[in-house]
Design an enzyme around this catalytic site. Structure first.
Site, PDB file in Angstrom:
ATOM      1  N   CYS B 178       0.845  -1.200   0.000  1.00 14.78           N
ATOM      2  CA  CYS B 178       0.000   0.000   0.000  1.00 14.78           C
ATOM      3  C   CYS B 178       0.871   1.236   0.000  1.00 14.78           C
ATOM      4  O   CYS B 178       1.701   1.395  -0.890  1.00 14.78           O
ATOM      5  CB  CYS B 178      -1.025  -0.014   1.129  1.00 14.78           C
ATOM      6  SG  CYS B 178      -0.383  -0.285   2.779  1.00 14.78           S
ATOM      7  N   ARG B 179       0.718   2.099   0.992  1.00 13.50           N
ATOM      8  CA  ARG B 179       1.353   3.412   0.867  1.00 13.50           C
ATOM      9  C   ARG B 179       2.779   3.447   1.374  1.00 13.50           C
ATOM     10  O   ARG B 179       3.599   4.216   0.882  1.00 13.50           O
ATOM     11  CB  ARG B 179       0.532   4.449   1.651  1.00 13.50           C
ATOM     12  CG  ARG B 179      -0.827   4.680   1.058  1.00 13.50           C
ATOM     13  CD  ARG B 179      -1.647   5.579   1.939  1.00 13.50           C
ATOM     14  NE  ARG B 179      -2.976   5.769   1.370  1.00 13.50           N
ATOM     15  CZ  ARG B 179      -4.090   5.825   2.084  1.00 13.50           C
ATOM     16  NH1 ARG B 179      -4.026   5.697   3.391  1.00 13.50           N
ATOM     17  NH2 ARG B 179      -5.244   5.998   1.508  1.00 13.50           N
TER      18      ARG B 179
END
Lengths: 221, 221
Positions: B178-179
């Site tokens: 993800c981030r």
DNA sequence: AGTTAATTCAACATAATCATTGAATGATGC
DNA sequence: GCATCATTCAATGATTATGTTGAATTAACT
């Protein structure tokens, strides 16, 4: 994004919480949510605001950590994140109360006969209820009453008070409460009752504070 | 100025107080003033801010009822209006602490089971992708995925993962990212996938680190 | 699958806030 | 009076908040 030291980052977090409280509509939302969880739609109806507007305010408050949300069927139900939010609201209110001539003026309008309006404290009321010496009326709208109210309280929404005076025993003292210390409905209720010859007082604060103090609350279902 | 009922007027006053607290610099000023009265100049030096800027913040806080000022020779000395201001500051801080404590708790919960969650390194994943041995899923929201993602990655936002499990081949290992290293979405994705019988791991960090390492990124347009 | 209802998103216009600059004010001391 | 210094004011531009509108999502129901 600029470089921040940890302290600045911390103060930005604090400021974000304060910003979440820095809007009259959002404070009204908090007052409503202090009564219990609500859907976006219900809140929008209460405040007479567009649903999208309320939704945005609620999201801003969620980002600030003031409220939480959870889906419940086709509704999203918001509630206060925890008791510290109400404490912060009360602290803000206290600052305003002490230092705002405007607040003073508004409140004094209701307190004109301050001696007559001496409120009943939580503890005193709890004792009076236990001894069954008073009639407690909850002057909030029926939907808020349904989600929780003081033990033995009679729900007489302010809008219906005049027609329902006959429901009240004229020889018993009446104690009225509503949402909180700044909720004007209980002031108006007491003013009306006295005009009609009842002995009436208001409680110094409302259901959220009562609940927060750990005193008994009747919650149907 | 629009017509307001007394209740709205009250809430505007409360909101004004909260707005006065809704700025990191002003909170730092309050922290300083909590030590004792200070001149504008002294405060500006402490915060390393222009004097005019501090003067304006102080005036805003005075309008909100947070501080008072008095002239002392050629200086103007500001001080906190009263103890309720510090109480409000503390209440705000308490909300922020509980909010971020919640975040911290969640993240720690995921990192506690670190052993089960051995991540895939960037280099290892790059090799696995080249050989086509794994399904890479990007669990970020679609808008972030659209601005760039790992080569061949499938965008399955965490919120939709449960419904889209059928899009995934059950016999292939799944790698989720993800981030960044502190983004919990990939933890949750892996946890969910394993519960449903998939073999799944997470990447040790997110797209920004991948890009910074000079590894290939798919950027539409 | 399609429909409905609740909520959220996106885009826009308007307004408020913020930091910066330089000039104006007000009190002090020569 | 006049110079000095702390503070405030005024003006600017950049950023952020606010409310409105209509479209997009999401989950439940048919």
């Amino acid at each position: 994004m600029s470089i921040r030291n940890p302290k600045q980052a911390l103060f930005e977090q604090f400021a974000a919480v304060a910003k979440g409280l820095g809007n009259p509509q959002r404070l009204e939302l908090i007052e409503q949510l202090a009564q219990g969880p609500r859907t976006v739609e219900a809140l929008a109806a209460k405040l007479s605001l567009p649903v999208a507007n309320v939704s945005q305010h609620l999201q801003a408050m969620r980002r600030a950590g003031l409220v939480t949300s959870e889906r419940d069927g086709k509704f999203v139900r918001y509630q206060l994140a925890d008791a510290s939010v109400l404490a912060a609201f009360a602290a803000i209110r206290s600052v305003a109360e002490r230092h705002s001539a405007e607040v003073e003026r508004v409140v004094r309008g209701y307190f004109d006969r301050r001696d007559d309006m001496e409120p009943v404290s939580r503890e005193e009321l709890n004792a009076l209820i236990s001894e069954g010496l008073v009639t407690v009326i909850d002057v909030r709208p029926a939907d808020e009453f349904a989600l929780g109210h003081l033990p033995g309280a009679l729900n007489v929404p302010l809008s219906q008070l005049e027609e329902r005076l006959s429901d009240l025993q004229p020889d018993r003292e009446i104690v009225a409460y509503c949402r909180g210390p700044w909720c004007v409905m209980s002031f108006e209720a007491v003013a009306l009752l006295r005009k009609r010859g009842f002995q009436a007082r208001r409680v110094e604060d409302g259901l959220p504070e009562w609940r927060a103090a750990g005193l008994p609350v009747e919650t149907p279902l």
